[in-house]
Scaffold this motif. Sequence first.
Motif, PDB file in Angstrom:
ATOM      1  N   GLN A 196      34.909  14.724  69.425  1.00 21.29           N
ATOM      2  CA  GLN A 196      36.339  14.926  69.706  1.00 21.29           C
ATOM      3  C   GLN A 196      36.589  16.402  69.999  1.00 21.29           C
ATOM      4  OE1 GLN A 196      38.394  13.094  66.393  1.00 21.29           O
ATOM      5  NE2 GLN A 196      37.899  11.029  67.099  1.00 21.29           N
ATOM      6  N   ASP A 197      37.376  17.076  69.167  1.00 20.66           N
ATOM      7  CA  ASP A 197      37.680  18.492  69.430  1.00 20.66           C
ATOM      8  C   ASP A 197      36.840  19.421  68.562  1.00 20.66           C
ATOM      9  OD1 ASP A 197      38.860  17.695  67.085  1.00 20.66           O
ATOM     10  OD2 ASP A 197      40.678  18.906  67.360  1.00 20.66           O
ATOM     11  N   ARG A 198      35.808  18.905  67.959  1.00 18.25           N
ATOM     12  CA  ARG A 198      34.962  19.709  67.077  1.00 18.25           C
ATOM     13  C   ARG A 198      33.556  19.828  67.647  1.00 18.25           C
ATOM     14  NH1 ARG A 198      34.636  17.219  61.427  1.00 18.25           N
ATOM     15  NH2 ARG A 198      33.586  19.218  61.027  1.00 18.25           N
ATOM     16  N   VAL A 199      32.870  20.895  67.261  1.00 21.36           N
ATOM     17  CA  VAL A 199      31.466  21.081  67.609  1.00 21.36           C
ATOM     18  C   VAL A 199      30.679  21.123  66.310  1.00 21.36           C
ATOM     19  CG1 VAL A 199      29.747  22.578  68.671  1.00 21.36           C
ATOM     20  CG2 VAL A 199      32.009  22.352  69.715  1.00 21.36           C
ATOM     21  N   LEU A 200      29.811  20.139  66.134  1.00 24.17           N
ATOM     22  CA  LEU A 200      28.963  20.087  64.947  1.00 24.17           C
ATOM     23  C   LEU A 200      27.646  20.785  65.267  1.00 24.17           C
ATOM     24  CD1 LEU A 200      29.551  16.381  63.868  1.00 24.17           C
ATOM     25  CD2 LEU A 200      30.812  18.428  63.169  1.00 24.17           C
ATOM     26  N   ARG A 201      27.285  21.730  64.446  1.00 31.03           N
ATOM     27  CA  ARG A 201      26.101  22.539  64.703  1.00 31.03           C
ATOM     28  C   ARG A 201      25.077  22.353  63.592  1.00 31.03           C
ATOM     29  NH1 ARG A 201      25.457  28.469  66.965  1.00 31.03           N
ATOM     30  NH2 ARG A 201      23.445  29.021  66.088  1.00 31.03           N
ATOM     31  N   THR A 202      23.829  22.163  63.986  1.00 36.54           N
ATOM     32  CA  THR A 202      22.723  22.043  63.040  1.00 36.54           C
ATOM     33  C   THR A 202      21.638  23.042  63.442  1.00 36.54           C
ATOM     34  OG1 THR A 202      23.162  19.682  62.737  1.00 36.54           O
ATOM     35  CG2 THR A 202      21.016  20.500  62.009  1.00 36.54           C
ATOM     36  N   ASN A 203      21.243  23.900  62.494  1.00 35.52           N
ATOM     37  CA  ASN A 203      20.210  24.904  62.749  1.00 35.52           C
ATOM     38  C   ASN A 203      18.923  24.513  62.022  1.00 35.52           C
ATOM     39  OD1 ASN A 203      22.102  26.905  64.072  1.00 35.52           O
ATOM     40  ND2 ASN A 203      23.020  26.800  62.036  1.00 35.52           N
ATOM     41  N   ILE A 204      17.829  24.433  62.771  1.00 36.51           N
ATOM     42  CA  ILE A 204      16.530  24.087  62.196  1.00 36.51           C
ATOM     43  C   ILE A 204      15.599  25.281  62.339  1.00 36.51           C
ATOM     44  CG2 ILE A 204      14.579  22.490  62.274  1.00 36.51           C
ATOM     45  CD1 ILE A 204      16.406  20.476  63.645  1.00 36.51           C
ATOM     46  N   ASP A 205      15.098  25.781  61.206  1.00 33.21           N
ATOM     47  CA  ASP A 205      14.189  26.928  61.237  1.00 33.21           C
ATOM     48  C   ASP A 205      12.832  26.532  60.647  1.00 33.21           C
ATOM     49  OD1 ASP A 205      12.926  29.335  61.293  1.00 33.21           O
ATOM     50  OD2 ASP A 205      14.174  30.314  59.786  1.00 33.21           O
ATOM     51  N   PRO A 206      11.797  26.398  61.488  1.00 34.17           N
ATOM     52  CA  PRO A 206      10.459  26.035  61.018  1.00 34.17           C
ATOM     53  C   PRO A 206       9.516  27.240  60.917  1.00 34.17           C
ATOM     54  CG  PRO A 206      10.567  25.696  63.359  1.00 34.17           C
ATOM     55  CD  PRO A 206      11.865  26.370  62.960  1.00 34.17           C
ATOM     56  N   THR A 207      10.070  28.453  60.945  1.00 35.55           N
ATOM     57  CA  THR A 207       9.227  29.650  60.991  1.00 35.55           C
ATOM     58  C   THR A 207       8.218  29.682  59.852  1.00 35.55           C
ATOM     59  OG1 THR A 207      11.077  30.878  61.970  1.00 35.55           O
ATOM     60  CG2 THR A 207       9.233  32.167  61.112  1.00 35.55           C
ATOM     61  N   HIS A 208       8.693  29.508  58.632  1.00 36.54           N
ATOM     62  CA  HIS A 208       7.820  29.587  57.458  1.00 36.54           C
ATOM     63  C   HIS A 208       7.521  28.221  56.857  1.00 36.54           C
ATOM     64  CE1 HIS A 208       8.388  33.857  57.757  1.00 36.54           C
ATOM     65  NE2 HIS A 208       9.679  33.779  57.485  1.00 36.54           N
ATOM     66  N   ILE A 209       8.469  27.308  56.991  1.00 44.93           N
ATOM     67  CA  ILE A 209       8.306  25.956  56.448  1.00 44.93           C
ATOM     68  C   ILE A 209       8.613  24.974  57.573  1.00 44.93           C
ATOM     69  CG2 ILE A 209       9.136  24.288  54.749  1.00 44.93           C
ATOM     70  CD1 ILE A 209       9.982  26.641  52.993  1.00 44.93           C
ATOM     71  N   GLY A 210       7.622  24.237  57.995  1.00 46.63           N
ATOM     72  CA  GLY A 210       7.836  23.341  59.122  1.00 46.63           C
ATOM     73  C   GLY A 210       6.662  22.419  59.346  1.00 46.63           C
ATOM     74  N   ASN A 211       6.641  21.779  60.506  1.00 43.71           N
ATOM     75  CA  ASN A 211       5.541  20.854  60.824  1.00 43.71           C
ATOM     76  C   ASN A 211       4.913  21.264  62.152  1.00 43.71           C
ATOM     77  OD1 ASN A 211       7.448  20.023  62.717  1.00 43.71           O
ATOM     78  ND2 ASN A 211       6.997  17.862  62.452  1.00 43.71           N
ATOM     79  N   VAL A 212       4.142  20.366  62.742  1.00 48.16           N
ATOM     80  CA  VAL A 212       3.431  20.680  63.982  1.00 48.16           C
ATOM     81  C   VAL A 212       4.384  20.985  65.137  1.00 48.16           C
ATOM     82  CG1 VAL A 212       3.267  18.253  64.689  1.00 48.16           C
ATOM     83  CG2 VAL A 212       1.550  19.888  65.499  1.00 48.16           C
TER      84      VAL A 212
END
Length: 318
Positions: free
Chosen positions: A218-234
């Motif tokens: 609608q009139d909103r922007v949902l933001r999700t930040n994913i940081d795999p720098t130190h903890i992550g997968n392949v």
Amino acid sequence: MCKFFIGFSYFIYHVSRFFLHFFSMTESIKESRKSVIEDISDGERFSISLIYDEVKELEELRNIFYKYVKNCVLPSTASSSYYDGCDCEDDCGSEDCGCKSTHGFFYVSRGLNTIFLQSTSILPNISIYECNSNCSCSPSICPNRLTQHGVSLPLQVFKSDSGCGWGVRSHMRKIRKGEFVCEYAGEIIKTDEARRRWITAKEKNEDNYILCLKEHVQDRVLRTNIDPTHIGNVGRFINHSCDPNLQIFLTRINSLIPTAALFAKRDIEINEELSFDYAGGMNDNNDNMQEINTNVERKKCLCGSQYCKKYLPFDQSL
């Protein structure tokens, strides 16, 4: 004279075969001199091998990459099982499946329905909802439980020849179009923290791995930040391309917070390097994903594609 040419041709043929065999052996010997870690994952269904030339390369990686995780690390405040599950007692094959009727069904034959791959960009208004912990269906046989099981095939981390550092390639078998490859897993962090980490990385001249997902609701922007720098997968090691062979789709399982699932856009050959568009395939002037800030020195793109945009995508809100 004719016999001479026939004999000479025969000689050239065998010399050519010798050198082809020699170079093949040389490449084989060169490859065998590399060191291999058979599995760097922590319990993935399929092994994630890593091949390297020098111990120094491995030590540099270990100084940055601390922990392998199969799925995104959600904040402790994230709610679990936020939506009702289905009451299917079979494999959710019926159209009466609660999850299917409410959220739609995206998977066929343990992969993504290729009709959703016709678009060249991430689909910001589409989110895949998988069966969750509130569902009564079997986690092992339900076809609507795919990305939650982690990596779906053998992959290998290696040093890319493109100058992009580490990369990931298909290993041991081809990847078919629509097949789920892996999640881009890491820490889910708030935007303020993402900005702080980006500034710190820039000051230390370190690479930035933070992926920002934006959804317009609608009139909103949902933001999700994913940081795999130190903890992550392949997924952390997969390089950018302006003409990638993987595509991002947002998935939700037990949380309102989405994760990024990578599916094959086309058939991928054995040992072919994997790539996805860090901007999700959006145009740089589209604010749905990562944007241009002309006041920031942008990193050059090395993908080598005929569609190369010359610079890596950048989110100006950071």
